[in-house]
Design a protein around this motif. Structure first.
Motif, PDB file in Angstrom:
ATOM      1  N   ARG A 102      -2.649  -1.260  13.615  1.00 22.60           N
ATOM      2  CA  ARG A 102      -1.512  -0.343  13.604  1.00 22.60           C
ATOM      3  C   ARG A 102      -1.538   0.455  12.298  1.00 22.60           C
ATOM      4  NH1 ARG A 102       3.611  -0.339  16.047  1.00 22.60           N
ATOM      5  NH2 ARG A 102       3.159  -2.387  16.961  1.00 22.60           N
ATOM      6  N   ILE A 103      -1.324   1.752  12.399  1.00 21.26           N
ATOM      7  CA  ILE A 103      -1.283   2.617  11.215  1.00 21.26           C
ATOM      8  C   ILE A 103       0.185   2.887  10.881  1.00 21.26           C
ATOM      9  CG2 ILE A 103      -1.940   4.838  10.252  1.00 21.26           C
ATOM     10  CD1 ILE A 103      -4.336   4.842  12.080  1.00 21.26           C
ATOM     11  N   SER A 104       0.617   2.394   9.725  1.00 23.94           N
ATOM     12  CA  SER A 104       1.996   2.635   9.290  1.00 23.94           C
ATOM     13  C   SER A 104       2.141   4.002   8.644  1.00 23.94           C
ATOM     14  CB  SER A 104       2.436   1.538   8.314  1.00 23.94           C
ATOM     15  OG  SER A 104       2.329   0.263   8.916  1.00 23.94           O
ATOM     16  N   GLU A 105       1.163   4.372   7.822  1.00 24.94           N
ATOM     17  CA  GLU A 105       1.217   5.676   7.156  1.00 24.94           C
ATOM     18  C   GLU A 105      -0.185   6.247   7.051  1.00 24.94           C
ATOM     19  OE1 GLU A 105       3.866   6.469   3.700  1.00 24.94           O
ATOM     20  OE2 GLU A 105       4.243   4.299   3.756  1.00 24.94           O
ATOM     21  N   LEU A 151       0.592  14.978  -2.884  1.00 25.55           N
ATOM     22  CA  LEU A 151       0.650  16.272  -3.555  1.00 25.55           C
ATOM     23  C   LEU A 151      -0.661  16.600  -4.265  1.00 25.55           C
ATOM     24  CD1 LEU A 151       4.282  16.112  -5.045  1.00 25.55           C
ATOM     25  CD2 LEU A 151       3.489  17.356  -3.001  1.00 25.55           C
ATOM     26  N   ASP A 152      -1.369  15.593  -4.704  1.00 24.38           N
ATOM     27  CA  ASP A 152      -2.664  15.829  -5.370  1.00 24.38           C
ATOM     28  C   ASP A 152      -3.802  15.929  -4.365  1.00 24.38           C
ATOM     29  OD1 ASP A 152      -2.702  13.246  -4.521  1.00 24.38           O
ATOM     30  OD2 ASP A 152      -3.286  12.360  -6.436  1.00 24.38           O
ATOM     31  N   LEU A 153      -3.450  16.094  -3.077  1.00 24.19           N
ATOM     32  CA  LEU A 153      -4.414  16.243  -1.977  1.00 24.19           C
ATOM     33  C   LEU A 153      -5.265  14.991  -1.754  1.00 24.19           C
ATOM     34  CD1 LEU A 153      -5.651  19.919  -2.472  1.00 24.19           C
ATOM     35  CD2 LEU A 153      -3.799  19.056  -0.998  1.00 24.19           C
ATOM     36  N   SER A 154      -4.800  13.850  -2.221  1.00 25.78           N
ATOM     37  CA  SER A 154      -5.447  12.583  -1.869  1.00 25.78           C
ATOM     38  C   SER A 154      -4.831  12.053  -0.582  1.00 25.78           C
ATOM     39  CB  SER A 154      -5.287  11.566  -3.001  1.00 25.78           C
ATOM     40  OG  SER A 154      -3.915  11.292  -3.225  1.00 25.78           O
ATOM     41  N   LEU A 155      -5.564  11.215   0.116  1.00 25.93           N
ATOM     42  CA  LEU A 155      -5.110  10.674   1.394  1.00 25.93           C
ATOM     43  C   LEU A 155      -4.611   9.255   1.187  1.00 25.93           C
ATOM     44  CD1 LEU A 155      -4.916  11.072   4.493  1.00 25.93           C
ATOM     45  CD2 LEU A 155      -7.196  10.018   4.643  1.00 25.93           C
ATOM     46  N   TYR A 156      -3.353   9.019   1.554  1.00 29.02           N
ATOM     47  CA  TYR A 156      -2.766   7.680   1.460  1.00 29.02           C
ATOM     48  C   TYR A 156      -2.747   7.065   2.860  1.00 29.02           C
ATOM     49  CZ  TYR A 156       0.594   3.919   0.792  1.00 29.02           C
ATOM     50  OH  TYR A 156       1.213   2.683   0.754  1.00 29.02           O
ATOM     51  N   ALA A 157      -3.225   5.802   2.951  1.00 23.90           N
ATOM     52  CA  ALA A 157      -3.292   5.114   4.246  1.00 23.90           C
ATOM     53  C   ALA A 157      -2.703   3.718   4.110  1.00 23.90           C
ATOM     54  CB  ALA A 157      -4.734   5.034   4.727  1.00 23.90           C
ATOM     55  N   ARG A 158      -1.965   3.342   5.145  1.00 24.09           N
ATOM     56  CA  ARG A 158      -1.416   1.978   5.216  1.00 24.09           C
ATOM     57  C   ARG A 158      -1.643   1.475   6.636  1.00 24.09           C
ATOM     58  NH1 ARG A 158       2.233  -1.458   2.644  1.00 24.09           N
ATOM     59  NH2 ARG A 158       3.375  -2.819   4.077  1.00 24.09           N
ATOM     60  N   PHE A 159      -2.523   0.430   6.731  1.00 26.87           N
ATOM     61  CA  PHE A 159      -2.848  -0.142   8.024  1.00 26.87           C
ATOM     62  C   PHE A 159      -2.320  -1.574   8.077  1.00 26.87           C
ATOM     63  CE2 PHE A 159      -6.934   2.448   9.169  1.00 26.87           C
ATOM     64  CZ  PHE A 159      -6.243   3.618   8.933  1.00 26.87           C
ATOM     65  N   GLY A 213     -18.508 -10.572   6.308  1.00 30.06           N
ATOM     66  CA  GLY A 213     -18.454 -10.084   7.679  1.00 30.06           C
ATOM     67  C   GLY A 213     -18.420  -8.573   7.747  1.00 30.06           C
ATOM     68  N   ASP A 214     -18.943  -8.035   8.838  1.00 31.97           N
ATOM     69  CA  ASP A 214     -18.966  -6.593   9.059  1.00 31.97           C
ATOM     70  C   ASP A 214     -18.649  -6.345  10.530  1.00 31.97           C
ATOM     71  OD1 ASP A 214     -19.300  -3.901   8.866  1.00 31.97           O
ATOM     72  OD2 ASP A 214     -21.379  -3.948   8.195  1.00 31.97           O
ATOM     73  N   CYS A 215     -17.489  -5.701  10.772  1.00 27.92           N
ATOM     74  CA  CYS A 215     -17.047  -5.440  12.139  1.00 27.92           C
ATOM     75  C   CYS A 215     -17.000  -3.930  12.389  1.00 27.92           C
ATOM     76  CB  CYS A 215     -15.650  -6.031  12.382  1.00 27.92           C
ATOM     77  SG  CYS A 215     -15.584  -7.830  12.298  1.00 27.92           S
ATOM     78  N   MET A 216     -17.749  -3.489  13.369  1.00 31.42           N
ATOM     79  CA  MET A 216     -17.710  -2.093  13.787  1.00 31.42           C
ATOM     80  C   MET A 216     -16.683  -1.959  14.903  1.00 31.42           C
ATOM     81  SD  MET A 216     -19.838  -0.717  11.744  1.00 31.42           S
ATOM     82  CE  MET A 216     -19.809   0.917  12.467  1.00 31.42           C
ATOM     83  N   VAL A 217     -15.598  -1.208  14.608  1.00 26.30           N
ATOM     84  CA  VAL A 217     -14.480  -1.068  15.542  1.00 26.30           C
ATOM     85  C   VAL A 217     -14.349   0.398  15.933  1.00 26.30           C
ATOM     86  CG1 VAL A 217     -12.005  -1.424  15.885  1.00 26.30           C
ATOM     87  CG2 VAL A 217     -13.321  -3.041  14.489  1.00 26.30           C
ATOM     88  N   VAL A 218     -14.194   0.659  17.211  1.00 27.13           N
ATOM     89  CA  VAL A 218     -13.971   2.014  17.712  1.00 27.13           C
ATOM     90  C   VAL A 218     -12.564   2.049  18.311  1.00 27.13           C
ATOM     91  CG1 VAL A 218     -14.730   3.806  19.303  1.00 27.13           C
ATOM     92  CG2 VAL A 218     -16.429   2.361  18.153  1.00 27.13           C
ATOM     93  N   VAL A 219     -11.689   2.946  17.782  1.00 24.33           N
ATOM     94  CA  VAL A 219     -10.312   3.082  18.266  1.00 24.33           C
ATOM     95  C   VAL A 219     -10.144   4.449  18.921  1.00 24.33           C
ATOM     96  CG1 VAL A 219      -9.428   1.511  16.518  1.00 24.33           C
ATOM     97  CG2 VAL A 219      -9.532   3.949  16.024  1.00 24.33           C
ATOM     98  N   ASP A 220      -9.065   4.576  19.702  1.00 29.69           N
ATOM     99  CA  ASP A 220      -8.863   5.833  20.429  1.00 29.69           C
ATOM    100  C   ASP A 220      -7.999   6.833  19.684  1.00 29.69           C
ATOM    101  OD1 ASP A 220      -6.535   4.409  20.554  1.00 29.69           O
ATOM    102  OD2 ASP A 220      -6.095   4.906  22.650  1.00 29.69           O
ATOM    103  N   SER A 221      -7.218   6.353  18.668  1.00 29.69           N
ATOM    104  CA  SER A 221      -6.277   7.255  18.023  1.00 29.69           C
ATOM    105  C   SER A 221      -5.933   6.727  16.627  1.00 29.69           C
ATOM    106  CB  SER A 221      -4.994   7.392  18.855  1.00 29.69           C
ATOM    107  OG  SER A 221      -4.016   8.153  18.164  1.00 29.69           O
ATOM    108  N   LEU A 222      -5.393   7.606  15.802  1.00 34.72           N
ATOM    109  CA  LEU A 222      -4.879   7.236  14.481  1.00 34.72           C
ATOM    110  C   LEU A 222      -3.412   7.639  14.341  1.00 34.72           C
ATOM    111  CD1 LEU A 222      -7.882   8.187  12.148  1.00 34.72           C
ATOM    112  CD2 LEU A 222      -7.211   5.916  12.932  1.00 34.72           C
ATOM    113  N   SER A 223      -2.689   7.595  15.458  1.00 33.54           N
ATOM    114  CA  SER A 223      -1.272   7.946  15.438  1.00 33.54           C
ATOM    115  C   SER A 223      -0.493   6.873  14.693  1.00 33.54           C
ATOM    116  CB  SER A 223      -0.731   8.079  16.864  1.00 33.54           C
ATOM    117  OG  SER A 223      -1.438   9.088  17.566  1.00 33.54           O
ATOM    118  N   THR A 224       0.432   7.305  13.852  1.00 34.54           N
ATOM    119  CA  THR A 224       1.231   6.367  13.070  1.00 34.54           C
ATOM    120  C   THR A 224       2.310   5.729  13.933  1.00 34.54           C
ATOM    121  OG1 THR A 224       2.688   8.160  12.382  1.00 34.54           O
ATOM    122  CG2 THR A 224       0.827   7.654  10.955  1.00 34.54           C
TER     123      THR A 224
END
Length: 256
Positions: free
Chosen positions: A109-112, A117-125, A228-239
């Motif tokens: 699940r993607i929370s954010e 403002l500094d054009l960096s990408l913030y992600a919270r999974f 461990g290394d897991c290759m995961v394919v998801v359909d969307s990145l909707s928050t």
């Protein structure tokens, strides 16, 4: 005719012999008369040249032999130690039959996911992971210093630690792990993710690095790491939506 006769001296008729002959003597020899009156040949003593004596050297010390003995003893002890360790490991393997723990990604699940403002990408999974211990006689201690991270190609989107706990024999534990992160070049990265989302297949790479200690009965072994290394394919990145996982492939190994 008597006037023409001359008197000549008598000459020895034995021709070819000189009147006086010199006895032959060997080189550097002399004739001496013995007590009986006979002549005997005397050879002067030969001069002997004295060769200077070479001073004797002490026998070399047996350092090389001592060194070889030390090396041979050391190698023999190491070989014996390796044989003992291999025998113990073989016995433990036959008794406990160890197996690697198994991990699987249940949901994501993607929370954010936003630009700063500094054009960096913030992600919270939020990732839900199931850890399974398939061993009948082995327990697993999950120690501090573990980390799970989510990557998109060569960019680390977010990361976070796994909880510290003990997992018993043949046990399954579900962990809900919060991952956060901030990446540079957020505009470019966001554009690439949106383009991937239009295809309905977004590849993500989950990397797991967990320090664990194995418990064999009452014996607690030194710390090792599960990678461990897991290759995961998801359909969307909707928050704020549960993302569908289309495929997941994981590989694990131990690092001493």
């Amino acid at each position: 005719m008597a006037d023409h006769q001359r008197i000549h001296p008598m000459v020895s008729i034995e021709m070819g012999k000189p009147a006086y002959s010199r006895p032959l003597m060997p080189h550097q020899a002399a004739l001496l008369r013995s007590d009986k009156g006979n002549l005997v040949q005397h050879q002067p003593p030969l001069r002997q040249h004295t060769v200077p004596a070479i001073p004797s050297q002490p026998p070399p010390k047996r350092r090389n032999s001592c060194w070889c003995r030390c090396v041979c003893w050391t190698i023999s002890l190491l070989i014996l130690l390796l044989i003992i360790i291999a025998a113990i490991a073989g016995i433990l393997f036959l008794v406990f039959k160890p197996k690697l723990p198994d991990y699987s990604v249940n949901n994501l699940r993607i929370s954010e996911l936003r630009l700063n403002l500094d054009l960096s990408l913030y992600a919270r999974f939020n990732v839900k992971i199931t850890a399974e211990n398939p061993n009948e006689k082995i327990g697993i201690y999950y120690e501090k210093g573990s980390q799970i991270s989510v990557w998109y190609k060569s960019t680390n989107l977010c990361h976070g630690p796994l909880p510290k706990f003990y997992q018993g024999h043949q046990n399954k534990t579900v962990m809900d792990v919060a991952l956060t992160g901030q990446s540079q070049y957020g505009r470019t990265l966001m554009t690439a993710l949106q383009e991937e989302q239009q295809t309905g297949r977004i590849p993500l790479d989950l990397k797991i690095n967990v320090p664990v200690r194995i418990k064999l009965g009452a014996l607690k072994l030194p710390k090792v790491r599960v990678l461990g290394d897991c290759m995961v394919v998801v359909d969307s990145l909707s928050t704020d939506n549960v993302i569908s996982i289309k495929s997941s492939t994981c590989k694990f190994r131990l690092k001493l």
